[in-house]
Design a protein around this motif. Structure first.
Motif, PDB file in Angstrom:
ATOM      1  N   SER A   1      49.269  54.168  87.027  1.00 59.27           N
ATOM      2  CA  SER A   1      49.397  52.713  86.951  1.00 59.27           C
ATOM      3  C   SER A   1      48.655  52.062  85.796  1.00 59.27           C
ATOM      4  O   SER A   1      48.794  50.857  85.587  1.00 59.27           O
ATOM      5  N   PHE A   2      47.874  52.815  85.060  1.00 54.46           N
ATOM      6  CA  PHE A   2      47.135  52.217  83.946  1.00 54.46           C
ATOM      7  C   PHE A   2      48.088  51.682  82.879  1.00 54.46           C
ATOM      8  O   PHE A   2      47.753  50.771  82.131  1.00 54.46           O
TER       9      PHE A   2
ATOM     10  N   ASP B   1      50.395  56.448  76.795  1.00 53.92           N
ATOM     11  CA  ASP B   1      51.237  56.580  75.601  1.00 53.92           C
ATOM     12  C   ASP B   1      52.183  55.383  75.513  1.00 53.92           C
ATOM     13  O   ASP B   1      52.900  55.081  76.474  1.00 53.92           O
TER      14      ASP B   1
ATOM     15  N   HIS C   1      47.432  60.298  90.174  1.00 58.36           N
ATOM     16  CA  HIS C   1      47.989  60.827  88.937  1.00 58.36           C
ATOM     17  C   HIS C   1      47.728  59.926  87.723  1.00 58.36           C
ATOM     18  O   HIS C   1      48.209  60.206  86.634  1.00 58.36           O
TER      19      HIS C   1
ATOM     20  N   PHE D   1      55.396  54.330  73.547  1.00 57.25           N
ATOM     21  CA  PHE D   1      56.469  54.848  72.693  1.00 57.25           C
ATOM     22  C   PHE D   1      57.256  53.673  72.107  1.00 57.25           C
ATOM     23  O   PHE D   1      57.885  52.919  72.857  1.00 57.25           O
TER      24      PHE D   1
ATOM     25  N   LYS E   1      49.037  58.949  82.507  1.00 57.32           N
ATOM     26  CA  LYS E   1      48.957  60.186  83.289  1.00 57.32           C
ATOM     27  C   LYS E   1      47.555  60.770  83.138  1.00 57.32           C
ATOM     28  O   LYS E   1      46.904  60.564  82.117  1.00 57.32           O
ATOM     29  N   ASN E   2      47.142  61.510  84.145  1.00 56.20           N
ATOM     30  CA  ASN E   2      45.889  62.248  84.016  1.00 56.20           C
ATOM     31  C   ASN E   2      45.952  63.187  82.812  1.00 56.20           C
ATOM     32  O   ASN E   2      47.002  63.757  82.510  1.00 56.20           O
ATOM     33  N   ALA E   3      44.787  63.366  82.180  1.00 57.38           N
ATOM     34  CA  ALA E   3      44.612  64.483  81.236  1.00 57.38           C
ATOM     35  C   ALA E   3      43.481  65.309  81.830  1.00 57.38           C
ATOM     36  O   ALA E   3      42.347  65.260  81.361  1.00 57.38           O
TER      37      ALA E   3
ATOM     38  N   SER F   1      43.174  57.229  75.181  1.00 58.25           N
ATOM     39  CA  SER F   1      42.605  58.148  76.170  1.00 58.25           C
ATOM     40  C   SER F   1      41.213  57.657  76.532  1.00 58.25           C
ATOM     41  O   SER F   1      40.471  57.194  75.666  1.00 58.25           O
TER      42      SER F   1
ATOM     43  N   LEU G   1      48.728  47.890  82.729  1.00 54.58           N
ATOM     44  CA  LEU G   1      47.726  47.023  82.117  1.00 54.58           C
ATOM     45  C   LEU G   1      47.903  46.958  80.600  1.00 54.58           C
ATOM     46  O   LEU G   1      47.705  45.908  79.994  1.00 54.58           O
TER      47      LEU G   1
ATOM     48  N   VAL H   1      54.226  56.352  68.090  1.00 55.45           N
ATOM     49  CA  VAL H   1      53.479  56.298  69.357  1.00 55.45           C
ATOM     50  C   VAL H   1      52.056  55.803  69.102  1.00 55.45           C
ATOM     51  O   VAL H   1      51.409  56.206  68.134  1.00 55.45           O
TER      52      VAL H   1
ATOM     53  N   THR I   1      45.292  59.287  80.096  1.00 51.76           N
ATOM     54  CA  THR I   1      45.842  59.001  78.775  1.00 51.76           C
ATOM     55  C   THR I   1      47.084  58.125  78.908  1.00 51.76           C
ATOM     56  O   THR I   1      47.853  58.268  79.858  1.00 51.76           O
TER      57      THR I   1
ATOM     58  N   LYS J   1      48.546  55.946  71.233  1.00 54.60           N
ATOM     59  CA  LYS J   1      48.021  56.652  72.404  1.00 54.60           C
ATOM     60  C   LYS J   1      46.565  56.240  72.634  1.00 54.60           C
ATOM     61  O   LYS J   1      45.778  56.163  71.687  1.00 54.60           O
TER      62      LYS J   1
ATOM     63  N   ARG K   1      59.991  51.502  73.898  1.00 55.48           N
ATOM     64  CA  ARG K   1      60.933  52.246  74.745  1.00 55.48           C
ATOM     65  C   ARG K   1      60.325  52.576  76.098  1.00 55.48           C
ATOM     66  O   ARG K   1      60.975  52.504  77.134  1.00 55.48           O
TER      67      ARG K   1
ATOM     68  N   ARG L   1      53.701  54.971  79.337  1.00 51.05           N
ATOM     69  CA  ARG L   1      53.408  55.847  80.471  1.00 51.05           C
ATOM     70  C   ARG L   1      51.907  56.156  80.492  1.00 51.05           C
ATOM     71  O   ARG L   1      51.254  56.165  79.454  1.00 51.05           O
TER      72      ARG L   1
END
Lengths: 105, 438
Positions: free
Chosen positions: A89-90, A24, A86, A26, A14-16, A70, A93, A66, A22, A68, A9, A12
């Protein structure tokens, strides 16, 4: 990053915090989760992210469908050589790894 | 149903180190004032405390003072709407870099996983540093009985968890519910719909969206533990950690979700996380667009040769140390060495790319030095030929002057925790009277 209407679905990233990022993945349902979980080889994801496989944390969360990942950021957020404030863009990949392994649909 | 508190997480590191480094807010003062006035009026109507944590994006002491000043202006302008006489508590989180250096030398500070390898002098080199307040410090502020609490840097969750914890609600549920609530409606099916209401009790918590037609489901609620968390099951806070491994999510109806089974695990030592940023030079940026197909096809070679010739010719004219970095927009500007689709790595040499933005980033000790080096670089970006045996090219600049000063560069420096015997030892709590009776 919308990955279509097939198995996945959304993917994404995002910074952690400023030192970690990290990602995710889905999946649509339990069956899709099983397929994607098997297609996404941790070593392949680590290779795409140029990350040490031993420092790439993976969580397969069946209840949420999910997967995930990190990892420590390649560059600390906002440092001179950082390119993505932020960590957005990872996700691309990881999607490419999945597509190479059989696709997201 | 009326709430017991209006609690807001007002900051983040997510927009980068500039805001902490400079001790400033990301958002316009006018928009902060407009939204804060709405919340102050809501507080007056409901008769409950209004609490904001990490005031002014970064939560340094100056931003707490800034929010207090805004609060006083609103109170003076609208006493009928927000209350004629208000008690405000401020909780300050800034740390002296020099004191942190001493504490590091004394062994009171330890590194978290992934922290930079730094020494005492690096703590002292921070332009700003803060400690993240936890529930204990927020509770101390609430205990003053203030109408409004303006807190400096605090964990996102402590701002929400503090009151239910103080009232004896389930500790795991209080922290877990706070994590779910820290981004508001992001834990619902309509992330842009604003606020959510969380009911805490002795066994867990219940999430309910406030927006019309908005729904929360076990999936939207449980998925929020993934957001900006390296570990989806564990969240470290001052004094312990939240473990949601055994959390159970139940749909009470199409809008509300019940959560039980989360656990709070206290730790022996009480620690607070530190954040710090240091200035790392000044930057000037030049951006030139390359549209000539011949140059686009050989853009990597062009930039490498341009840089080599620039450094060889101009080094005698540049006394300062500097860093020069090129990013090829439309090529690999976003991912750099991780990029898989750049022309130079695609079999056959291209994938339909017809123009490339070449961004040159110069970093030096002063803005003047960075600007001067950018000016030296400009003729190369404008006219540098791919080879000696071809006509002098000219490339496209969008602006005059072409170079753009970015100001100071800041970098995050700390990913550490400070051990405290008394949770309030690193924080300053004060009360203020504002409004008609002040």
């Amino acid at each position: 990053l919308s990955a279509g209407t097939g198995l996945v679905r959304e993917i994404r990233s995002k910074n952690a915090g400023p030192f970690w990022v990290t990602i995710d993945v889905f999946c649509h349902d339990a069956e899709a989760f099983k397929i994607v979980r098997n297609r996404l080889e941790t070593v392949e994801v680590a290779w795409a992210l140029q990350a040490d496989p031993l420092r790439l944390k993976r969580f397969d969360i069946a209840d949420l469908h999910v997967i995930k990942f990190s990892l420590p950021r390649p560059q600390v957020q906002g440092a001179r050589l950082d390119r993505d404030m932020h960590g957005a863009s990872f996700a691309v990949l990881v999607q490419e790894v999945l597509e190479a392994a059989g696709g997201t649909g | 149903m009326a709430p017991d508190i209006i609690a807001i997480d007002g900051g983040s590191t997510d927009s980068g180190p500039f805001y902490l480094g400079t001790g400033t807010c990301k958002y316009a003062r006018a928009s902060i004032k407009r939204e804060w006035a709405m919340l102050m009026r809501a507080r007056a109507r409901l008769g409950v405390p209004l609490l904001i944590g990490t005031a002014g994006t970064c939560g340094v002491d100056a931003m707490v003072d800034w929010m207090l000043e805004i609060t006083a202006e609103i109170a003076a302008a609208d006493p009928a709407g927000v209350g004629a006489a208000l008690q405000v508590a401020t909780l300050k989180s800034s740390q002296s870099p020099g004191t942190l250096a001493e504490q590091f030398s004394q062994g009171a500070i330890s590194a978290l996983e992934g922290a930079p390898n730094i020494q005492a002098a690096d703590f002292a080199g921070c332009s700003q540093a803060v400690a993240l307040a936890g529930a204990e410090q927020i509770q101390a502020a609430l205990e003053t009985g203030a109408d409004i609490i303006i807190a400096g840097r605090a964990t996102d969750t402590a701002v929400i968890a503090a009151l239910p914890l103080a009232r004896g609600c389930h500790a795991g549920g209080a922290w877990h519910g706070a994590k779910i609530g820290e981004c508001g409606a992001l834990a619902t099916d309509n992330p842009g719909s604003g606020a959510i209401l969380i009911e805490f009790d002795e066994a867990g918590f219940t999430v309910q969206p406030t927006g019309a037609g908005v729904q929360a489901s076990p999936h939207t609620v449980s998925a929020h533990m993934l957001y900006e968390n390296a570990d989806p099951f564990v969240l470290y806070e001052p004094g312990g950690y939240l473990d949601v491994t055994d959390a159970r999510y139940t749909a009470l109806d199409p809008r509300r979700v019940r959560v039980e089974g989360s656990a709070w695990v206290p730790t022996d030592a009480y620690t607070v996380k530190l954040e710090g940023a240091r200035q790392a030079g000044f930057q000037t940026v030049s951006l030139v667009m390359v549209r000539d197909p011949h140059y686009v096809a050989h853009i990597k070679d062009w930039v490498e040769e341009l840089e080599a010739v620039f450094r060889a010719r101009e080094a005698p004219n540049i006394a300062a140390d500097f860093a020069l970095e090129f990013r090829l927009m439309g090529q690999d500007a976003t991912l750099g060495a991780l990029e898989t689709q750049a022309m130079s790595r695609v079999r056959g040499g291209g994938s339909g790319v017809h123009e490339v933005g070449v961004m040159a980033i110069i970093t030096a000790a002063t803005q003047g030095q960075a600007r001067d080096i950018a000016r030296l670089l400009n003729p190369y970006l404008l006219h540098f030929p791919l080879t000696e045996n071809e006509p002098m090219p000219t490339f496209a600049f969008a602006f005059s002057p072409p170079e753009m000063d970015r100001g100071a560069l800041y970098e995050f420096q700390l990913n550490h925790v400070l051990r405290l015997e008394d949770p309030m030892a690193a924080f300053v709590l004060e009360t203020h009277e504002i409004g008609a009776s002040a």
